[in-house]
Design an enzyme around this catalytic site. Sequence first.
Site, PDB file in Angstrom:
ATOM      1  N   CYS A 129     -12.760  37.555  51.019  1.00  0.00           N
ATOM      2  CA  CYS A 129     -13.617  36.376  51.056  1.00  0.00           C
ATOM      3  C   CYS A 129     -12.874  35.149  51.556  1.00  0.00           C
ATOM      4  O   CYS A 129     -13.493  34.158  51.928  1.00  0.00           O
ATOM      5  CB  CYS A 129     -14.217  36.096  49.685  1.00  0.00           C
ATOM      6  SG  CYS A 129     -13.007  35.705  48.417  1.00  0.00           S
ATOM      7  N   PHE A 271      -0.506  50.725  33.551  1.00  0.00           N
ATOM      8  CA  PHE A 271       0.343  51.920  33.502  1.00  0.00           C
ATOM      9  C   PHE A 271       0.168  52.662  32.180  1.00  0.00           C
ATOM     10  O   PHE A 271       1.145  53.131  31.575  1.00  0.00           O
ATOM     11  CB  PHE A 271       1.812  51.552  33.716  1.00  0.00           C
ATOM     12  CG  PHE A 271       2.110  50.944  35.051  1.00  0.00           C
ATOM     13  CD1 PHE A 271       2.088  51.699  36.204  1.00  0.00           C
ATOM     14  CD2 PHE A 271       2.392  49.585  35.147  1.00  0.00           C
ATOM     15  CE1 PHE A 271       2.353  51.126  37.442  1.00  0.00           C
ATOM     16  CE2 PHE A 271       2.655  49.008  36.380  1.00  0.00           C
ATOM     17  CZ  PHE A 271       2.639  49.781  37.530  1.00  0.00           C
ATOM     18  N   VAL A 272      -1.093  52.770  31.719  1.00  0.00           N
ATOM     19  CA  VAL A 272      -1.368  53.458  30.458  1.00  0.00           C
ATOM     20  C   VAL A 272      -1.355  54.954  30.726  1.00  0.00           C
ATOM     21  O   VAL A 272      -2.356  55.563  31.094  1.00  0.00           O
ATOM     22  CB  VAL A 272      -2.730  53.020  29.874  1.00  0.00           C
ATOM     23  CG1 VAL A 272      -2.943  53.656  28.501  1.00  0.00           C
ATOM     24  CG2 VAL A 272      -2.811  51.502  29.779  1.00  0.00           C
ATOM     25  N   ARG A 273      -0.208  55.553  30.550  1.00  0.00           N
ATOM     26  CA  ARG A 273      -0.059  56.990  30.781  1.00  0.00           C
ATOM     27  C   ARG A 273       1.274  57.463  30.232  1.00  0.00           C
ATOM     28  O   ARG A 273       2.217  56.682  30.079  1.00  0.00           O
ATOM     29  CB  ARG A 273      -0.150  57.334  32.271  1.00  0.00           C
ATOM     30  CG  ARG A 273       0.820  56.592  33.179  1.00  0.00           C
ATOM     31  CD  ARG A 273       0.635  57.035  34.622  1.00  0.00           C
ATOM     32  NE  ARG A 273       1.619  56.490  35.527  1.00  0.00           N
ATOM     33  CZ  ARG A 273       1.414  55.474  36.345  1.00  0.00           C
ATOM     34  NH1 ARG A 273       0.237  54.867  36.362  1.00  0.00           N
ATOM     35  NH2 ARG A 273       2.373  55.050  37.158  1.00  0.00           N
ATOM     36  N   GLN A 274       1.307  58.742  29.887  1.00  0.00           N
ATOM     37  CA  GLN A 274       2.526  59.401  29.427  1.00  0.00           C
ATOM     38  C   GLN A 274       3.173  58.671  28.250  1.00  0.00           C
ATOM     39  O   GLN A 274       4.391  58.517  28.174  1.00  0.00           O
ATOM     40  CB  GLN A 274       3.523  59.541  30.588  1.00  0.00           C
ATOM     41  CG  GLN A 274       2.966  60.383  31.726  1.00  0.00           C
ATOM     42  CD  GLN A 274       3.881  60.422  32.947  1.00  0.00           C
ATOM     43  OE1 GLN A 274       4.689  59.521  33.155  1.00  0.00           O
ATOM     44  NE2 GLN A 274       3.748  61.474  33.743  1.00  0.00           N
ATOM     45  N   GLY A 275       2.345  58.190  27.331  1.00  0.00           N
ATOM     46  CA  GLY A 275       2.854  57.587  26.110  1.00  0.00           C
ATOM     47  C   GLY A 275       3.440  56.206  26.253  1.00  0.00           C
ATOM     48  O   GLY A 275       4.202  55.762  25.373  1.00  0.00           O
ATOM     49  N   ARG A 276       3.107  55.494  27.320  1.00  0.00           N
ATOM     50  CA  ARG A 276       3.650  54.140  27.497  1.00  0.00           C
ATOM     51  C   ARG A 276       2.616  53.269  28.200  1.00  0.00           C
ATOM     52  O   ARG A 276       1.674  53.756  28.793  1.00  0.00           O
ATOM     53  CB  ARG A 276       4.928  54.168  28.336  1.00  0.00           C
ATOM     54  CG  ARG A 276       4.707  54.640  29.768  1.00  0.00           C
ATOM     55  CD  ARG A 276       6.002  54.650  30.569  1.00  0.00           C
ATOM     56  NE  ARG A 276       5.775  55.086  31.945  1.00  0.00           N
ATOM     57  CZ  ARG A 276       5.433  54.286  32.947  1.00  0.00           C
ATOM     58  NH1 ARG A 276       5.269  52.989  32.712  1.00  0.00           N
ATOM     59  NH2 ARG A 276       5.247  54.763  34.165  1.00  0.00           N
TER      60      ARG A 276
END
Length: 288
Positions: A129, A271-276
């Site tokens: 835009c 980065f909500v993945r693999q326990g972190r």
Amino acid sequence: MPAPVLLPPTSYDHVTVQKVQGTGMTTASDILAAEEPLEIRIGYGPAAQREHRTLAITMRTPGHDFELTAGFLFTEGLVQARPDLLGLVYCPDVEKEEERENVVRAELASTLGLDLPRLERHFYTSSSCGVCGKTSIEAVHAACGPTLPATGPYVAPAVLHELPGRLRAAQELFDQTGGLHAAALFSLQGELLLLREDVGRHNALDKVIGAAFLRGEVPLHQHILLVSGRVSFELVQKAAVAGITILAAVGAPSSLAVTAAQNFGLTVCGFVRQGRYNVYSHAWRLQS
């Protein structure tokens, strides 16, 4: 866990592909996520002088088109409450019959005032835009006025670790195509409440918010939103308008998304993945 959703046949296409493994090639059938244009039209004005116009065209995966339209209208500030939206129909006055399910008309309440000059301009949520970040954030406040609770809700940090697995397990169309974004609403205890998939990440979120809007469930203060990709300014804007207080993502947020979240009072986790995961704004909502 919500009941499985029967996927409409228009959500995917069968194609013939050449599969290569090592030096060998074989012919096989594959399934791809469908991508088609959806034209959103609006009807507005007094009953005796109704006018109709095209508002936007978006590329989407067919399915849940009324939710997509309602979510788009709500998060763009054209409607603010369920009574503002009188009805949604596939537009009958489309020349080619095969294209009728690609045109949705939303009938707005006759008492609803519209900023028509603004409708002539590109929506500020477009990534191209050309407006600066400060202007974008101010535009959202002016048009939609997102206000999020300054106290609570709170969620246990461990709850977020469980969400990506639950999201992935419920992605039925992704299982078949491997080419879709997903957005899902969870309770503060991590229960999956609603999930939608689409080729466009903003469309997936509009479908989720639209479903809640049509049910009269907004604002969504007591919910966690999880998206399968990155977090853009546009997703933060839509979440804030819907009253979502916690936005989690498998991917990273952009710098403008974080700035906007800080301004709106929205908790953003990436980065909500693999326990972190990382918390980029308003970490006070995460309490054990």
